[in-house]
Scaffold this motif. Structure first.
Motif, PDB file in Angstrom:
ATOM      1  N   GLY A  55      -0.803  -8.236  -2.863  1.00 13.68           N
ATOM      2  CA  GLY A  55      -0.129  -7.448  -4.281  1.00 13.68           C
ATOM      3  C   GLY A  55      -0.759  -7.061  -4.649  1.00 13.68           C
ATOM      4  O   GLY A  55      -0.271  -6.151  -5.702  1.00 13.68           O
ATOM      5  N   GLY A  56      -1.944  -8.015  -5.424  1.00 13.41           N
ATOM      6  CA  GLY A  56      -3.223  -8.315  -6.182  1.00 13.41           C
ATOM      7  C   GLY A  56      -3.608  -6.689  -6.154  1.00 13.41           C
ATOM      8  O   GLY A  56      -4.105  -5.496  -7.069  1.00 13.41           O
ATOM      9  N   GLU A  57      -4.535  -6.223  -4.904  1.00 13.62           N
ATOM     10  CA  GLU A  57      -5.391  -5.036  -4.828  1.00 13.62           C
ATOM     11  C   GLU A  57      -4.446  -3.788  -4.788  1.00 13.62           C
ATOM     12  O   GLU A  57      -4.569  -3.102  -6.066  1.00 13.62           O
ATOM     13  N   ALA A  58      -2.912  -4.085  -4.704  1.00 14.94           N
ATOM     14  CA  ALA A  58      -2.215  -2.417  -4.468  1.00 14.94           C
ATOM     15  C   ALA A  58      -1.791  -2.677  -5.664  1.00 14.94           C
ATOM     16  O   ALA A  58      -1.484  -1.297  -6.572  1.00 14.94           O
ATOM     17  N   ASN A  59      -1.253  -3.372  -6.537  1.00 14.75           N
ATOM     18  CA  ASN A  59      -1.079  -3.759  -8.289  1.00 14.75           C
ATOM     19  C   ASN A  59      -2.315  -2.945  -8.707  1.00 14.75           C
ATOM     20  O   ASN A  59      -2.475  -1.966  -9.717  1.00 14.75           O
ATOM     21  N   THR A  60      -3.291  -3.271  -8.758  1.00  9.04           N
ATOM     22  CA  THR A  60      -4.634  -2.639  -9.115  1.00  9.04           C
ATOM     23  C   THR A  60      -4.486  -1.470  -8.804  1.00  9.04           C
ATOM     24  O   THR A  60      -5.323  -0.114 -10.091  1.00  9.04           O
ATOM     25  N   LEU A  61      -4.683  -0.946  -7.875  1.00 13.66           N
ATOM     26  CA  LEU A  61      -4.874   0.303  -7.134  1.00 13.66           C
ATOM     27  C   LEU A  61      -3.655   1.048  -7.293  1.00 13.66           C
ATOM     28  O   LEU A  61      -3.778   2.560  -8.375  1.00 13.66           O
ATOM     29  N   MET A  62      -2.431   0.566  -7.978  1.00  9.21           N
ATOM     30  CA  MET A  62      -1.457   1.433  -8.722  1.00  9.21           C
ATOM     31  C   MET A  62      -1.855   1.524 -10.304  1.00  9.21           C
ATOM     32  O   MET A  62      -1.650   2.576 -10.320  1.00  9.21           O
ATOM     33  N   ARG A  63      -2.623   0.890 -10.957  1.00  5.14           N
ATOM     34  CA  ARG A  63      -3.375   0.678 -12.316  1.00  5.14           C
ATOM     35  C   ARG A  63      -3.488   1.892 -12.362  1.00  5.14           C
ATOM     36  O   ARG A  63      -3.274   2.660 -13.158  1.00  5.14           O
ATOM     37  N   ALA A 101      -2.210  -5.717  12.030  1.00  3.87           N
ATOM     38  CA  ALA A 101      -0.663  -5.534  11.339  1.00  3.87           C
ATOM     39  C   ALA A 101      -0.989  -4.132  10.650  1.00  3.87           C
ATOM     40  O   ALA A 101      -1.726  -4.025  10.236  1.00  3.87           O
ATOM     41  N   VAL A 102       0.326  -4.028  10.973  1.00  4.61           N
ATOM     42  CA  VAL A 102       1.057  -2.792  10.445  1.00  4.61           C
ATOM     43  C   VAL A 102       0.550  -2.250   8.738  1.00  4.61           C
ATOM     44  O   VAL A 102       0.004  -1.175   8.081  1.00  4.61           O
ATOM     45  N   ASN A 103       0.932  -3.151   7.934  1.00  3.45           N
ATOM     46  CA  ASN A 103       0.521  -3.305   6.950  1.00  3.45           C
ATOM     47  C   ASN A 103      -0.839  -2.654   6.404  1.00  3.45           C
ATOM     48  O   ASN A 103      -0.966  -1.901   5.533  1.00  3.45           O
ATOM     49  N   ASP A 104      -1.447  -3.011   7.212  1.00  7.50           N
ATOM     50  CA  ASP A 104      -3.325  -2.721   6.953  1.00  7.50           C
ATOM     51  C   ASP A 104      -2.928  -1.602   6.845  1.00  7.50           C
ATOM     52  O   ASP A 104      -3.782  -0.863   5.600  1.00  7.50           O
ATOM     53  N   ALA A 105      -2.684  -0.251   7.795  1.00  6.30           N
ATOM     54  CA  ALA A 105      -2.839   0.274   8.363  1.00  6.30           C
ATOM     55  C   ALA A 105      -1.498   1.156   6.927  1.00  6.30           C
ATOM     56  O   ALA A 105      -1.929   2.358   6.328  1.00  6.30           O
ATOM     57  N   ALA A 121       7.039   2.616  -4.008  1.00  3.17           N
ATOM     58  CA  ALA A 121       7.320   1.974  -2.212  1.00  3.17           C
ATOM     59  C   ALA A 121       6.760   1.090  -1.133  1.00  3.17           C
ATOM     60  O   ALA A 121       7.231   0.393  -0.381  1.00  3.17           O
ATOM     61  N   TYR A 122       5.619   1.331  -0.725  1.00  2.00           N
ATOM     62  CA  TYR A 122       4.449   0.502  -0.235  1.00  2.00           C
ATOM     63  C   TYR A 122       4.679  -1.536  -0.579  1.00  2.00           C
ATOM     64  O   TYR A 122       5.227  -1.982   0.065  1.00  2.00           O
ATOM     65  N   LEU A 123       4.789  -1.191  -1.614  1.00  2.00           N
ATOM     66  CA  LEU A 123       5.319  -3.105  -2.631  1.00  2.00           C
ATOM     67  C   LEU A 123       6.292  -2.806  -2.054  1.00  2.00           C
ATOM     68  O   LEU A 123       6.232  -4.987  -1.624  1.00  2.00           O
ATOM     69  N   LYS A 124       7.340  -2.045  -2.074  1.00  2.00           N
ATOM     70  CA  LYS A 124       9.046  -2.517  -1.323  1.00  2.00           C
ATOM     71  C   LYS A 124       9.395  -3.173  -0.018  1.00  2.00           C
ATOM     72  O   LYS A 124       9.332  -4.031   0.318  1.00  2.00           O
ATOM     73  N   ARG A 125       8.475  -2.443   0.634  1.00  2.00           N
ATOM     74  CA  ARG A 125       8.546  -2.253   2.205  1.00  2.00           C
ATOM     75  C   ARG A 125       7.299  -2.988   2.842  1.00  2.00           C
ATOM     76  O   ARG A 125       8.136  -3.895   3.176  1.00  2.00           O
ATOM     77  N   THR A 126       6.514  -3.776   1.720  1.00  3.41           N
ATOM     78  CA  THR A 126       5.520  -4.670   2.898  1.00  3.41           C
ATOM     79  C   THR A 126       5.863  -5.748   2.042  1.00  3.41           C
ATOM     80  O   THR A 126       5.260  -7.162   2.646  1.00  3.41           O
ATOM     81  N   SER A 127       7.249  -6.251   1.324  1.00  7.52           N
ATOM     82  CA  SER A 127       7.009  -7.523   0.164  1.00  7.52           C
ATOM     83  C   SER A 127       5.722  -7.874  -0.207  1.00  7.52           C
ATOM     84  O   SER A 127       4.967  -8.472   0.060  1.00  7.52           O
ATOM     85  N   PHE A 148      -1.500   0.078   3.570  1.00  5.39           N
ATOM     86  CA  PHE A 148      -2.073  -0.257   2.346  1.00  5.39           C
ATOM     87  C   PHE A 148      -3.508   1.191   2.325  1.00  5.39           C
ATOM     88  O   PHE A 148      -3.486   1.567   1.237  1.00  5.39           O
ATOM     89  N   ARG A 149      -3.633   1.727   3.616  1.00  2.00           N
ATOM     90  CA  ARG A 149      -4.893   2.257   3.283  1.00  2.00           C
ATOM     91  C   ARG A 149      -4.174   3.858   2.894  1.00  2.00           C
ATOM     92  O   ARG A 149      -4.766   4.812   2.367  1.00  2.00           O
TER      93      ARG A 149
END
Length: 852
Positions: A200-208, A170-174, A190-196, A176-177
């Motif tokens: 999302g839960g992990e991404a939002n936590t890391l963005m926070r 999965a490209v999205n895993d790369a 930009a990541y959340l927008k690009r990968t729909s 995310f990394r």
């Protein structure tokens, strides 16, 4: 059925083991890699998936393990490049640019990155190109869009990162990394927008977490003076809290609010104080918020008014205190006024005047207490004041203090060295305008000086004590005082006393030099005379004695080098070999590391060796290299023999029968083709008959013959004992055995047949005995030269060792001096030890070990 099942399993397993890799290439966008873009601005996620990838048309890169990077300007030598390890791109975990502009490779996730460069870019010899010069290459590969394939090339500098993942991952895993590594708020958005909203839960936590870090950075920026950063911190803390409201975000919100309240309270307090004309209180209270004043134009204007008012108040107070001679109060008030307005010339004038007057007052007090050295130090400090220009009053006072201090030093010096300890001025008469005393007073020098303010200069008839080992320290201390006095305030009495003390010290050195010369210690005599000349540089007698001592010492420290080699076995050619070796050893004199050295001829060397062995004295340090030729020779031998061999050639009878067989066989084949096998029986029998006839002959004929073969050998050896004997340690060092050998052989052949495939004629050019003897002599000469260099380099240390073990201290001193002047290295540990021990014996023996 079982076989088909196993075959199906094997075929199903093939893709697993042959699975390829794809490269997820993150492309650079505006602000990519910029540390500041982690909190502000917008970001894009642009990537490309590439298969069958190569960098610089190679599927490997080099990882420079031993190179400490840190900058793309670091040079890469050919040795660094060749020592680097190769790694296939598909075996890497990632390639990425560092903040230092260096490309790094990561073999395993979590492993430390290593500087990477493309393969097939080896530097030229003697060239160290920078890392940046390796980066102008292309990443090429295949891009796939459905069933469509196209070749793709990207400049390495257009790429941000490359992740190497299994095909189909999965490209999205790369992506995310990538966002996780960058910790950028904008990149997470930009990541959340690009990968729909993939993961999302992990991404939002890391963005926070990134928002919290940015808010804290903004809070630090606010503390350093960026008032607008507080609002940024508040907004980011709010966004972080909207993702997850916990202790971290709550405490962050409290910290932001407290910072705002603290500044607001201080601002309100300062404004209130300024309105009530409490200028100093307002300025002090404004210290914590001074960095924000440019943000508040009204308060900034009020603060400037407070500074001016405080300046006027303190300047008025300081000038009044200065007129009232209240100097400390004046200095404090004027300093405060100057701090309020650093460009204020009146404030600076007031500060400098108060400082100067305090220095003048305190220096007068010191001088009245007979402490002119402290007055001098105080006045010098004031003249060195970088804030104020030099004041003539302070300079004049310093001159007077210097002269008073010089007179004090003169009195102390005379107390130390004069007969009866007569102090300056005791029973003296003023000398200004009068003739100097006669007789012994004139010999000692008159203590006359030009008139100076606040000083009366007198002369005293004094006689200095003779210098002895017991009171020499007093003379040296007195001389140091007199030298300082002459520098502070040139004075006839100081000059005359210093001259008399120098003469006494020179007389002591001359006497010690005379005693040393009588003992045969020319080095001690020379150094004492060197010191005597420093005390009395204009004394011709001292200069003459020093010249003679230098020549004598130079003669006695000139190292004589000799070679005594014997050919006791009487080997043929041995004398010539020994002459060559002896010449090589004698050439060491130019590179022995000695300050001076001479070569003895062979007869002188033999006499010197006998003198050392019989414990007779020589004129100077001597080293004799001796040896005996144990064996020398080269033997050439030849061992001829006849060798049976053979050669072969085609049999002409077999060849004729073969040609006849082939012609009939061709007729038979045409017949079969045209008429069939049954119609060609006669030709078939004819072919068989001719084959049988041909095969009764040998196809090749073998002829046997003999040729001459000679085995030529050259074997030889050269052995020599070698030892060094020196006149300093009076010891013969353990003998070494120097040897060289030669062993060569080759085969010479004559009379071989040109058709013999197993042997050819060969000429054996192995050389003659003399050339091999020369080679062995050269090796022995080189070994002897190396050994001689080592022995001569250690010769000065023989003096050092002898000095350390000397029972007689005077002999030890002489040996230390000879070591110092003989060794070429003037800064080693042994040199420093010798100099320290010499000064401990007598400070007059201080020397750098250089003949002048």
């Amino acid at each position: 059925m079982l076989l088909l099942t196993l075959l199906g399993c094997l075929l199903a397993a093939v893709p697993t083991f042959a699975q390829g890799k794809q490269a997820i290439v993150i492309l650079k966008t505006q602000g990519a890699g910029d540390q500041n873009s982690g909190c502000d601005g917008a970001a894009e996620v642009s990537y490309q998936t590439i298969y069958d990838f190569k960098l610089n048309n190679e599927d490997e890169v080099r990882l420079l393990n031993g190179l400490g990077a840190g900058s793309q300007t670091v040079g890469v030598s050919r040795k660094d490049y060749e020592a680097s390890g190769k790694s296939r791109l598909r075996d890497l975990n990632a390639l990425k640019w560092g903040a230092d502009g260096v490309l790094y490779g990561i073999s395993v996730a979590g492993q430390s990155p290593i500087p990477a460069v493309p393969d097939n870019m080896k530097p030229q010899k003697n060239a160290d190109p920078s890392l940046s010069s390796f980066y102008s290459v292309m990443l090429s590969g295949e891009a796939r869009e459905g069933k469509q394939k196209r070749r793709l090339s990207l400049s390495l500098r257009e790429i941000w990162k490359i992740y190497f993942v299994p095909e189909g991952a999965a490209v999205n895993d790369a992506l995310f990394r990538h966002a996780t590594e960058e910790k950028s708020v904008a990149l997470w958005e930009a990541y959340l927008k690009r990968t729909s909203n993939y993961r999302g839960g992990e991404a939002n936590t890391l963005m926070r977490d990134a928002l919290v870090a940015c808010a804290r950075n903004d809070l630090d920026g606010f503390a350093k003076g960026d008032y607008t950063a507080l609002e940024k911190a508040r907004l980011r803390a709010g966004r972080a809290q909207s993702v997850r409201d916990d202790d971290v975000t709550q405490q962050l919100t409290v910290s932001i609010r407290q910072a705002q309240e603290k500044v607001d309270r201080a601002r309100e307090q300062v404004e209130q104080m300024i309105r009530t004309d409490r200028w100093d209180d307002a300025i002090n209270a404004a210290a914590p918020i001074k960095v924000y004043l440019s943000t508040w134009p009204d308060l900034n204007k009020m603060y400037g008014h407070a500074l001016r008012q405080s300046h006027e108040m303190h300047l008025f107070k300081g000038e009044g205190a200065l007129r009232a001679n209240q100097l400390e109060e004046a200095r404090g008030s004027c300093t405060t006024a100057w701090q309020r307005l650093p460009d204020s010339a009146p404030a600076l004038k007031c500060v400098c005047e108060s400082r100067n007057q305090i220095a003048l007052r305190d220096s007068r007090n010191y001088r009245q207490q007979k402490r002119p050295s402290e007055a001098k130090a105080l006045l010098e400090t004031q003249l060195a004041d970088a804030d104020c220009s030099k004041d003539e009053r302070v300079s004049s006072a310093l001159k007077e203090a210097n002269c008073e201090y010089a007179q004090q030093l003169l009195a102390e010096a005379r107390q130390l060295v004069a007969v009866g300890g007569i102090a300056a001025g005791k029973g003296a008469q003023p000398t200004a305008g009068r003739r100097a005393g006669r007789g012994r007073a004139a010999a000692a020098g008159n203590a006359a000086a030009a008139p100076r303010p606040a000083a009366v200069h007198t002369t005293t008839l004094i006689t200095l004590k003779p210098v002895s080992a017991q009171n020499k320290k007093e003379f040296r201390d007195a001389r140091a005082k007199l030298v300082l006095a002459s520098q502070l305030c040139p004075d006839e009495a100081v000059r005359a006393t210093l001259e008399a003390a120098n003469r006494r010290l020179a007389e002591f050195c001359l006497e010690e030099a005379r005693k040393a010369a009588q003992r045969g210690h020319s080095g001690t005599a020379y150094v004492y005379l060197q010191t005597a000349q420093e005390y009395t540089p204009g004394d011709g007698n001292v200069a003459s004695a020093l010249s003679q001592a230098r020549d004598r010492f130079q003669q006695q420290t000139r190292v004589s080098i000799g070679v005594v080699l014997e050919n006791s076995g009487g080997d043929r050619g041995g004398d010539q070999a020994l002459n060559e070796i002896a010449a090589g050893i004698e050439s060491v004199v130019n590179r022995a590391g000695l300050s001076q050295a001479v070569v003895l001829d062979r007869r002188e060397a033999a006499n010197a060796l006998r003198a050392i062995q019989s414990d007779r004295e020589l004129g100077g340090p001597t080293v004799i290299f001796s040896g005996d030729l144990i064996g020398a020779g080269v033997r050439r031998s030849s061992d001829p023999r006849l060798v049976r061999s053979s050669y072969s050639y085609s049999n002409p009878r077999w060849e004729a029968a073969d040609r006849q067989h082939d012609a009939v066989n061709a007729d038979y084949k045409r017949c079969v083709k045209q008429s069939g096998e049954a119609a060609c029986g006669g030709l078939r029998e004819r072919v068989a008959s001719l084959r049988a006839y041909r095969d009764q002959f040998e196809r090749r004929v073998t002829e046997y013959y003999n040729y001459r073969e000679t085995l030529i050998r050259v074997e030889g050896g050269l052995r020599m004992s070698f030892r060094a004997t020196d006149s300093v340690s009076r010891s013969t060092r353990a003998a070494q055995t120097l040897d060289a050998s030669v062993s060569r052989q080759c085969v010479q052949r004559e009379g071989t047949h040109p058709q013999d495939g197993s042997a050819r004629d060969a000429v054996c050019d192995i050389g003659d005995e003399q050339s091999y003897l020369f080679q062995m002599v050269e090796k022995i000469k080189g070994d002897a030269y190396t050994a001689a260099i080592s022995q001569l380099a250690s010769l000065p240390l023989s003096y050092h060792a002898r000095a350390r073990s000397a029972v007689n201290r005077q002999q030890g001193v002489e040996d230390y001096l000879r070591f110092l002047f003989l060794t070429q290295d003037k800064s080693g540990g042994e040199v420093q030890e010798a100099q320290r021990l010499l000064v401990a014996f007598d400070p007059e023996l201080r020397t750098d070990g250089v003949l002048r």
